[in-house]
Design a protein around this motif. Structure first.
Motif, mmCIF file in Angstrom:
data_model
loop_
_atom_site.group_PDB
_atom_site.id
_atom_site.type_symbol
_atom_site.label_atom_id
_atom_site.label_comp_id
_atom_site.label_asym_id
_atom_site.label_seq_id
_atom_site.Cartn_x
_atom_site.Cartn_y
_atom_site.Cartn_z
ATOM 1 N N ALA A 163 0.822 -1.215 0.000
ATOM 2 C CA ALA A 163 0.000 0.000 0.000
ATOM 3 C C ALA A 163 0.857 1.267 0.000
ATOM 4 N N TYR A 166 1.866 2.518 -3.490
ATOM 5 C CA TYR A 166 0.824 3.246 -4.215
ATOM 6 C C TYR A 166 0.706 4.677 -3.683
ATOM 7 N N LEU A 167 0.784 4.825 -2.371
ATOM 8 C CA LEU A 167 0.702 6.169 -1.798
ATOM 9 C C LEU A 167 1.873 7.032 -2.257
ATOM 10 N N PRO A 177 -6.547 9.385 -6.944
ATOM 11 C CA PRO A 177 -6.995 8.051 -7.348
ATOM 12 C C PRO A 177 -8.474 7.996 -7.731
ATOM 13 N N VAL A 192 -5.327 -2.564 -3.929
ATOM 14 C CA VAL A 192 -5.128 -1.238 -3.316
ATOM 15 C C VAL A 192 -5.653 -0.129 -4.215
ATOM 16 N N GLN A 195 -9.320 -0.005 -3.678
ATOM 17 C CA GLN A 195 -9.648 0.515 -2.345
ATOM 18 C C GLN A 195 -9.508 2.032 -2.282
ATOM 19 N N ASN A 196 -8.627 2.577 -3.122
ATOM 20 C CA ASN A 196 -8.414 4.017 -3.136
ATOM 21 C C ASN A 196 -9.283 4.753 -4.147
#
Length: 244
Positions: A163, A166-167, A177, A192, A195-196
């Protein structure tokens, strides 16, 4: 094509417009996504890693392969496991692993056209290196369509699907996102993003085409975190662009 008498096509176009009309950033994985699985470039990289492991540990190929897959499944990449357990220099490892023959790739003008029609910026997000990515997009003839590459070095060698990676990607490239879509060949790497708030597209091999991948890596089932599945990236993008 006139879709006015084709209710199936009309529904698909409406779904595309609804699901992607807000998207201004298009994110593409590299290996087995921008080029077809059957080019088997990843097989070359995989074999190079096995050779590196055999040389480093002084073991036979079968043992090296077992070590490689152990690290890959435990840490996300063999390299990360080697860095943690052995303190391996990542630059030398990556240079060796990506020293491959690109001749199986051919220019893909249809993909270039599809990317040019897609409104918004396009980014590559790969667990390989920028050099590896540029070698591939230049061979495909699509380099001009991409704004930038976020590679394994940018991710501080922490691969997808972590995760934090991705951040880091979102922050470095100012990606919202909720206004982005991601194309990937590994289903787990879309969890992920989904989810974002990203739209997610799984790129799968064509049926009945021989490829060299571990069975667990080939996932055709959508799952709740996958919005669309395609085995034809260029065709999907052209249909998508027509609906926007």
């Amino acid at each position: 094509m006139d879709h006015s008498l084709n209710p199936v096509a009309d529904k698909k176009a409406a779904d595309f417009a609804k699901d992607f009309g807000h998207v201004d950033t298009w994110v593409f994985d590299l290996d087995n996504t921008l080029y077809p699985h059957h080019a088997n470039l990843w097989e070359q990289v995989d074999n190079r890693i096995t050779t590196w492991m055999a040389n480093y540990y002084g073991v036979d190929g079968l043992t090296a392969r077992g070590l490689q897959k152990y690290y890959y499944q435990r840490y996300g990449t063999s390299l990360r496991g080697l860095m943690i357990d052995e303190g391996v220099d990542p630059a030398q490892f990556l240079d060796f692993a990506h020293d491959i023959d690109h001749s199986p790739l051919e220019p893909n003008p249809l993909l270039g056209t599809a990317l040019s029609l897609l409104p918004g910026r396009k980014l590559i997000f790969t667990s390989g290196t920028t050099r590896h990515a540029l070698n591939i997009v230049r061979k495909l003839g699509v380099e001009e369509h991409f704004t930038d590459v976020f590679d394994i070095v940018s991710a501080d060698y922490l691969p997808k699907p972590a995760a934090d990676t991705y951040l880091s990607f979102f922050a470095r490239h100012h990606v919202d996102p909720a206004r982005a879509a991601m194309f990937e060949d590994l289903s787990r790497n879309l969890i992920v993003p989904h989810q974002n708030g990203m739209r997610t597209i799984l790129v799968v091999p064509k049926l009945h085409v021989e490829i060299v991948r571990d069975a667990w890596e080939i996932e055709r089932n959508k799952g709740e975190h996958v919005d669309y599945v395609t085995d034809d990236l260029a065709g999907f993008l052209i249909e998508l662009s027509a609906a926007l």
